[in-house]
Structure formats: structure tokens, C-alpha cells
Design a protein around this motif. Structure first.
Motif, PDB file in Angstrom:
ATOM      1  N   PHE A  14       0.827  -1.203   0.000  1.00  0.00           N
ATOM      2  CA  PHE A  14       0.000   0.000   0.000  1.00  0.00           C
ATOM      3  C   PHE A  14       0.862   1.254   0.000  1.00  0.00           C
ATOM      4  N   ALA A  15       1.926   1.258   0.804  1.00  0.00           N
ATOM      5  CA  ALA A  15       2.812   2.422   0.854  1.00  0.00           C
ATOM      6  C   ALA A  15       3.483   2.656  -0.496  1.00  0.00           C
ATOM      7  N   ILE A  16       3.902   1.578  -1.148  1.00  0.00           N
ATOM      8  CA  ILE A  16       4.544   1.711  -2.458  1.00  0.00           C
ATOM      9  C   ILE A  16       3.545   2.234  -3.485  1.00  0.00           C
ATOM     10  N   PHE A  17       2.312   1.696  -3.444  1.00  0.00           N
ATOM     11  CA  PHE A  17       1.290   2.171  -4.383  1.00  0.00           C
ATOM     12  C   PHE A  17       0.984   3.646  -4.148  1.00  0.00           C
ATOM     13  N   ALA A  18       0.852   4.038  -2.869  1.00  0.00           N
ATOM     14  CA  ALA A  18       0.582   5.437  -2.549  1.00  0.00           C
ATOM     15  C   ALA A  18       1.713   6.332  -3.050  1.00  0.00           C
ATOM     16  N   TYR A  19       2.956   5.883  -2.882  1.00  0.00           N
ATOM     17  CA  TYR A  19       4.072   6.684  -3.373  1.00  0.00           C
ATOM     18  C   TYR A  19       4.039   6.783  -4.896  1.00  0.00           C
TER      19      TYR A  19
END
Length: 332
Positions: A14-19
Motif C-alpha cells: 500500500f505504501a509503495i502504491f501510494a508513493y
């Protein structure tokens, strides 16, 4: 019983997608920057991201820090395998960040800062895409340590994933500007969005096709029954979203193309997840092999449960405060 390792894998994903989606349109604007006329057009394009660009990179810190904390072995393997790319990405982000601030404070050399802004954005985008390609093509591991060479990451496949990421970020940047600008600048962004959409979809298809030959387990996952029936909706949904996005770009929509571009990235990352799962460093290191001890995962999960909602809340607030079209007043 709840598998904390899987939970952490989804938190980092999720953090990678958000970034990717948030800093992606920032980088996309830098990639497209030379196509806008110097002066008012470029100033408005940069002002559209001025209030939020630095906060978007919070997710990069969370993704990298989460990987180090929750999957330390993966961190210890992936970084040595991609050191040149990571160094290039960080330098690109540094040049881009410095140029972002100094182009307003040093107008006498603005053309050089504009070049640094574009160059840093291109280098960072290419490096991020090539890191993904290096991960997907596999990392050579011996005795729980990276055993490949300094340049194993440099292959035709990683170059393709790098160019694909570059095109995807350009699409995000163009659709963001369609939303935030008006007049001739918006019309120009709409044309760029169409070109970037064609390139993105074509390169997504090319990467997906090459994935079938990169590793045999990838082709089995996508082409063997009964798995094929579960994963088939992903490419179908991707094509449907691409069609709607093209229609939105062709029919004077404002925010809709951007949201559809985000959906396109979501299905693209879902395809990556299906391809690589459950490996964190193919072909031999799974998320369970690389996971930190359970007690460490529980301790960190408490911190994430407190901080992540705060990050999401202030991110939503920032975008809400600076909603609407960009005028000439500027942020700086």
C-alpha cells in the motif's frame, strides 16, 4: 490465526502504491515540463504540485523503512542488487527537489533549474521502473546474501520496465494537469495525456508479455488452469479502464482522466502482485523467509496503526485545502 507477515506485505504494498501514484504525477510533470512554454505555463504547472510534492515522498520513506523493519533479509538482498539504481533515483530526487525551490529564488538561472527539474524527474522515474524490472527478473541469492554482479540489473527487460514507468508517470502528470489547469495549457496537457496513454498501455502489454518468458513460474501463474480464471479479470479490467480514460480525455473531462489513470496503475500493480506473490525477491526468497520475528512485527504494527491514519489524514487535508484550478498567484 492472523498472519502478521501477510499484513506487513500488504502495508508495504500500500505504501509503495501510494508513493507511485502521488509522487508519480509529480515526476510526470517534471518529465513533461519542457513541452510547456517558459513563463506562465511552466509556473502554473509547477504551482499545481507545489503544496503537496514534498509530502508525497513520505510514502517512499514508509515503504523503504517498512521493508527494512518488517523484511530485513529482503532489504539486505534487494539493496545490494540495485545499488546503482537506488543511488541514481535518490540523486534524481535531490536534483529535482533543489531545482523546485531554486527556480523561484534564482530567476537569472531558471533555465538551468528547469533542466535539473526535468532531468531529475526522468532519472528517478527510469530508476524506479528498472528497480521493479530487476526484482521481477530475479535476484541471485547464495547463503541468504546477494551473489550477483554489480550490473545484473541492466538488461533489455529492465530497460523496458523503466521506459514503461516513465510513460506511466507522464500519463499521471498529464491527467493531473488536465484537472488543475485551464485554457491552452489544459488543451496541451490533454494532447500529452493521449500520447502518454497510448504509450503506457502499449508498454504495459509489452512488459506483461515478456513476463511470460522471464521466469517459468510467471507463465504458469497466468496461463495455467485454474489460476488463469482468477487472474484474467485483471488484464480485462485494465483494458476497460484504458478505454474509459481515452473517452474522458477526448470529451473535455477534468478530474475523471486522473482518477482513471490511478485505476490503471492500480490494476498494473495488482498484476505485478499476482506475478510475484509470495516472493519478495524471486526466485527463492518468500515473504516468510525474509520476515522479522513476530514480536518485532507486533511492536511495529502498533506504531503503524497510529502513524498511518495520521499520514492519510494530513494528506487528504492538504489536497482538500489546495483543491481547484491553479491561478497565477502561485505558492512561493
Amino acid at each position: 490465526m492472523i498472519d502478521l507477515t501477510v499484513i506487513w506485505a500488504f502495508i508495504i504494498a500500500f505504501a509503495i502504491f501510494a508513493y507511485v501514484v502521488m509522487d508519480g504525477f509529480d515526476l510526470g510533470i517534471g518529465i513533461l515540463f519542457p513541452t510547456f512554454a517558459p513563463g506562465r505555463e511552466r509556473d502554473r504547472a509547477m504551482n499545481s504540485i507545489a503544496p503537496v510534492w514534498d509530502g508525497n515522498e513520505t510514502w517512499l520513506v514508509l515503504g523503504g523503512g517498512g521493508l527494512f523493519a518488517a523484511f530485513p533479509l529482503a532489504y539486505a538482498v534487494i539493496l545490494p542488487a540495485t545499488y546503482p539504481l537506488i543511488i541514481a533515483m535518490l540523486l534524481g530526487l535531490v536534483f529535482r527537489g533543489v531545482a523546485f525551490e531554486y527556480r523561484w529564488r534564482d530567476p537569472a538561472h531558471r533555465k538551468y533549474w528547469d533542466f535539473a527539474f526535468t532531468g531529475g524527474s526522468i532519472v528517478a522515474a527510469l530508476a524506479q521502473g528498472m528497480i521493479l524490472g530487476a526484482l521481477l527478473q530475479g535476484i541471485e541469492i547464495t547463503d541468504r546474501a546477494y551473489s550477483g554482479s554489480w550490473f545484473d540489473w541492466l538488461t533489455p527487460y529492465t530497460l523496458l520496465t523503466g521506459v514503461g514507468t516513465l510513460a506511466g508517470y507522464a500519463l499521471l502528470g498529464a491527467t493531473w494537469l488536465v484537472w488543475k489547469l485551464d485554457g491552452d495549457a489544459q488543451a496541451h496537457a490533454r494532447k500529452l495525456g493521449k500520447l502518454a496513454a497510448l504509450a503506457t498501455v502499449a508498454l504495459m502489454g509489452a512488459v506483461s508479455l515478456m513476463n511470460l518468458f522471464v521466469r517459468p513460474e510467471y507463465s504458469e501463474r497466468w496461463l495455467s488452469a485454474p489460476e488463469v480464471y482468477w487472474v484474467a479479470p485483471i488484464p480485462i479490467a485494465t483494458l476497460i479502464v484504458a478505454g474509459f480514460m481515452w473517452h474522458a480525455l477526448s470529451n473535455d473531462r477534468h478530474s475523471k482522466p486522473f482518477w482513471l489513470a490511478l485505476a490503471l496503475f492500480f490494476f498494473g500493480m495488482a498484476g505485478v502482485g499476482v506475478t510475484i506473490w509470495p516472493y519478495v525477491a524471486p526466485p527463492s526468497l518468500t515473504i516468510w523467509d525474509a520476515a522479522a520475528p513476530v514480536r518485532s512485527q507486533v511492536f511495529m504494527l502498533v506504531g503503524v496503526a497510529i502513524t498511518m491514519p495520521l499520514i492519510i489524514a494530513y494528506t487528504i487535508w492538504a489536497y482538500w485545502v489546495f483543491r481547484g484550478k491553479v491561478g497565477d498567484e502561485g505558492y512561493h
